[in-house]
Design an enzyme around this catalytic site. Structure first.
Site, short mmCIF file in Angstrom:
data_model
loop_
_atom_site.label_atom_id
_atom_site.label_comp_id
_atom_site.label_asym_id
_atom_site.label_seq_id
_atom_site.Cartn_x
_atom_site.Cartn_y
_atom_site.Cartn_z
N VAL A 153 2.14 -4.44 -14.46
CA VAL A 153 0.68 -4.33 -14.60
C VAL A 153 0.06 -4.39 -13.21
O VAL A 153 0.50 -5.16 -12.37
CB VAL A 153 0.14 -5.50 -15.44
N LYS A 154 -0.95 -3.56 -13.03
CA LYS A 154 -1.67 -3.59 -11.77
C LYS A 154 -3.14 -3.85 -12.05
O LYS A 154 -3.76 -3.13 -12.83
CB LYS A 154 -1.51 -2.24 -11.07
N VAL A 155 -3.67 -4.89 -11.44
CA VAL A 155 -5.11 -5.17 -11.57
C VAL A 155 -5.69 -5.41 -10.17
O VAL A 155 -4.96 -5.49 -9.19
CB VAL A 155 -5.38 -6.41 -12.47
#
Lengths: 305, 305, 305, 305, 305
Positions: free
Chosen positions: A204-206
């Site tokens: 996941v990339k935030v």
């Protein structure tokens, strides 16, 4: 490169995946300077599509060339290079086997100001054909079109898993149902990360969250349980916990270009909060090549710490 | 565990289903503390997606971990554990064969306030691959998007049945065409349950109805035929009757977290009205582990009568 | 590991392949002790199927265990490990990402003495699902069933290339149409290698040829053009030349178990003749583990030259 | 039961249909008390979905049970029983072969007041699997969503015909583009019947028309050509004529529950106008069982005339 | 039933399988009297097809009835019941959820004496539809048609795995290329078991081997490495080792009907050699019911040891 105990532990958290998918997660984790540490630094270059060419590449004109980014990622010792179809096709054969690739399957241009919803611009079979190690996809929680994107990625993830390809989800809260100050609020960022995990993302990339709590119901909970949000480290820790108690790889974008000190300070916060690494585009490729390599190596030094 | 007379009777009410689907309904009914009684207590954990991580898991932080819920459902002796794709994938292999699983195929986040319509976030083939015993799906009667959901579940149910998987429908009246006080009205709840049954659900989940009659035309009928609605038991009885005269399994959600006494009182009402059991999420996993196990066992004791 | 000039040169000889296939050839060439040299040493273990368990593993009983061979290949620094479906499935997830895998798609048992023709015992999708870097296949030129095998591999190769998987062909002249002394004749071996190349193989495996010329028509040519065949080096050179003038990777099997000196002597001949490496099964896994590792490393030392 | 001359004649009006579809039309016409007369009385029970359970079944509580309706239709000697998926699945196996079934493929709930458009809640394959003799479908001419429904039934009819299943269309003018008094106007009813025939229906169901002419242009024509509309018999005759000059089977719904005399009076009007029969739901199943059987038999006596 | 440490260990040896397949292996291992011990006793009834009805069922006529065998397997506490399509279809719905089922996908009659090759008489989708926990398949190594069977099971296994169904392979050396005394020779039996494992079987079934070594090359190896074969226990141990060093479940058939003492003696030998259990048909169902239940329980007592 042999697989370390840490990498083995991370892989053990994906027990429903086939060996092909585990192999490609291992490839991401075992490659480059940070190989085997369980940390990642990825170079993403989708800004040509997302922001237009001049805004993206004029600060450092060699970056107009697709070869440039492959070579930068390789020379800097990144774990992987992520880009849309066109950029990958332009040089994947030339650099075959030199760096794990992530094909970004959807992209959004900004010529028109519309409710955010990326177009699917690549296929899983494209990723297979190009020798990629993962697919990438952007969702915009908060957009009226969010369900369209959730359903697209569900289908793509299922297909990708059948080919042994893990999924990286860029989860960016944005849209007409979310005020500007909510986009990077810590509660919203953690929620966006959780949604990506529940959708089956392997990575996941935030964005690094800010010290804001946006949702009324969340505010009460943060207060009642005294969840600390003051420092970046605090907030990263909450996001990591929200990614299945740290059992999903979560990395943080660098955001818009800024000074070297600011970048490195932020990376320290990510590291101290237990983040798995950085995905750093503009701060890398908009600098002159030598500066970019130097910065990326400094970032990796912090993660190796 | 041998199949009891009661379970055989319940299975006889699904005579159009293939043996695979009957086998999986039997698995739900034969597992855990209530196995063989014809009653069910299911642990559902979709709140991470539906309400966000902090609101869901901050009250009991070990619950951020996907393993936690499998183990809680197993230790408490539940009939099944229901969750979205991400949570099931994270541990289905580790707990293989220890508890029947229900893959919730659609989910809705609450970052944006939109007309209620869940996104399809899992597939029937995902459920098959993960060894699930059923699929789950939410419909929102009263939403302008209700037909979309009805048509999605029609298609998914048909596919699931071909693989021997029964369908659990969460039927929650909600949307811009329904006032707040209508959502749990007894006539509306019974209607929502009937719709789920007519759509082909094997198991229906609704909220415990309140002593309100919402629709004008229904009011006349309730009065004319003196259908009692004063006690919870009365109202449960009407809902059970509305589920094909009790020939479809109907269970009731616990709703938001509340005190132990309130939970157990409600469960007694469900039992006395002929309800098949409870599906209890927040009241379970937001308590400390030992309290949760204790509560779930107390609930099962009531159903065992 | 960075891709060397030599590896780049080899890859340039496969210009019709997609980047995925090139990436997997690079993976084979870049992995292990010989990574980057353009040479390969592969551990193949299909003898359990081909010769039976006792004949294969009784000399070194830990080798009955499928994990054993993965670990041996990894510890010895091999470029890849090749085996049939059962052996790979038994441990591919456990060793994910630690060594490139080759799924042998056909195999033949020797319980019945029949015209040689392997059964297809794995699929390209199995190879994809298991995270393999190539498929392997045996053809028996000289068998009455040769065309069946040529047509099977043609189809499998086409499918494999579409998934970015290169093909390794084991080309063993054998069958009722070929006398025993023809099987390793230099003209026959070179011919078998050429057939594999023409069938689209990326890597060819043959036995080290003997100083025999089997075909009448070939004999005349070898004499007329004074093709040297006296030393192993001479004969290897002819085989390499027959593989598209050295533009297809050709490696040589070790054959039945023999003494260390004999093995190393042969390897020197292969190296001097321009062979790309060795595929060494029984000479490795039938030795005690430490001896096997030692031998494989000695072989690699010769290739590193 | 042998097929009479009259049934043969009716079948001759569907010459483009395959023998499977003709066989199923014959099953409808040859079954029950009216078998062979060319007349039909069908029991439809979709009110649980359309109006809710209490409004539908509280007047006669045994009707909550899906078995009830199969048995009622059988005992009363009806030609067929029509219902949505859930009701048919609940007992189709139990009553297999005892009465022709019609699966209603779309249904609409009335929890929300929206532009009328039923959801597709069953498939042609469901009808095949359940042993049905026809599919049923509702269209709402006058609704803004009419084209959606026309296109759905077009597709479903084509699929159904390929499996040998005839189509029954419930054609109910309704929606925001039609005033209340237009819904049962004779010109509108005839028009709705014609649309159903043109869409390829084998059987059309409309409401008995009232002595109202709704459309301006129609009014002129009715006057000019002195089309009589005063008696129900006159109006039925016009509708029958509008169904391809009587070459399509057209039957009439009973509408809301009313007294026995009123029902029978209406049926006589339908008979005298040349209608093919009645489809009678609430007037049947909302009466106590013995009264319902008695009423249905009285209706059939009129048609047998 | 909770999954024991032993069952967990066995499941850990199938790391490439999806959670669905692991779940079904767990179901086989967790059911019945031996549930959780890691041992299995399975009732197979394919003799009606393989040997004809009178030879199979005349000794105990109630066994002509398909219900008989379900009930026998349930009452005796077997782990599973295996049969061809017809027998399973006849009662799978009636006994749904009461015992794991194995659908035997190929069968061979003995009306004609032909080179042994079973016909594929069921599909993977049949197994799914019937709620089975595994597929079964027979191969005849030594038959000229062996490759046909190897290729059929390869395809069926791949399909079954995608649906979460494990594969049980009956491996019976037989055919014109194998003398009668070779069929149960210890080297041949071990080889046949190894072939099944390499083909991807999760469970292998062979006959208890005799003290004969059939193949010339094997004889040398057994002598050189002094592999003991004198007692049944010795021979079972060699077969277990040949099943991936005991990492694949291998069970032994009871063979033709014999006295109780002889059966139990053999079972002790299987247990002492590390066999996973028995699959016992004729010795069970050809005895009177009470005797059969008694015998199967005595067998289980030995395995529980």
């Amino acid at each position: 490169m042999k697989t370390s105990e840490r990498v083995r532990q991370i892989l053990s958290w994906y027990p429903s995946d086939n060996p092909g998918t585990l192999t490609n997660i291992a490839r991401l984790l075992n490659h480059g300077t940070l190989g085997g540490t369980g940390k990642l630094v990825i170079l993403p270059v989708d800004q040509g599509f997302e922001h237009g060419p001049a805004r993206s590449f004029a600060p450092n004109p060699p970056a107009y060339d697709p070869d440039y980014h492959f070579q930068l990622a390789i020379d800097a010792g990144c774990n992987a290079y992520a880009a849309p179809l066109g950029f990958l096709e332009a040089a994947a054969a030339k650099f075959a086997g030199q760096i794990p690739l992530i094909l970004k399957l959807n992209n959004s241009d900004t010529l028109a100001k519309l409710e955010p919803c990326s177009a699917v611009t690549g296929s899983v079979r494209d990723a297979v054909r190009l020798g990629c190690s993962a697919i990438g996809f952007t969702i915009y929680p908060g957009s009226s079109a969010r369900n369209t994107m959730y359903e697209e990625i569900r289908e793509l993830t299922e297909e990708a898993k059948s080919y042994g390809l893990p999924t990286v989800i860029w989860s960016y809260p944005r849209g007409s149902n979310l005020a500007k100050d909510g986009e990077q609020a810590v509660d919203v960022t953690a929620y966006a990360a959780q949604i990506a995990c529940q959708l089956g993302a392997h990575v996941v990339k935030v964005k690094p969250p800010k010290d804001v709590i946006y949702q009324e119901e969340a505010k009460k909970v943060f207060e009642k349980y005294q969840i600390p949000t003051k420092t970046l480290t605090d907030r990263i820790r909450h996001v990591v916990q929200s990614c299945f108690n740290g059992k999903r790889i979560v990395i943080f974008s660098g955001g818009e270009a800024k000074g070297t000190d600011a970048v490195l300070e932020e990376v320290k916060g990510i590291r101290d909060g237990g983040g798995y690494g950085s995905i750093m585009g503009r701060n890398a490729f908009q600098r002159p090549r030598q500066d970019a390599v130097k910065l990326l190596r400094a970032v990796m030094d912090i993660y190796k710490g």
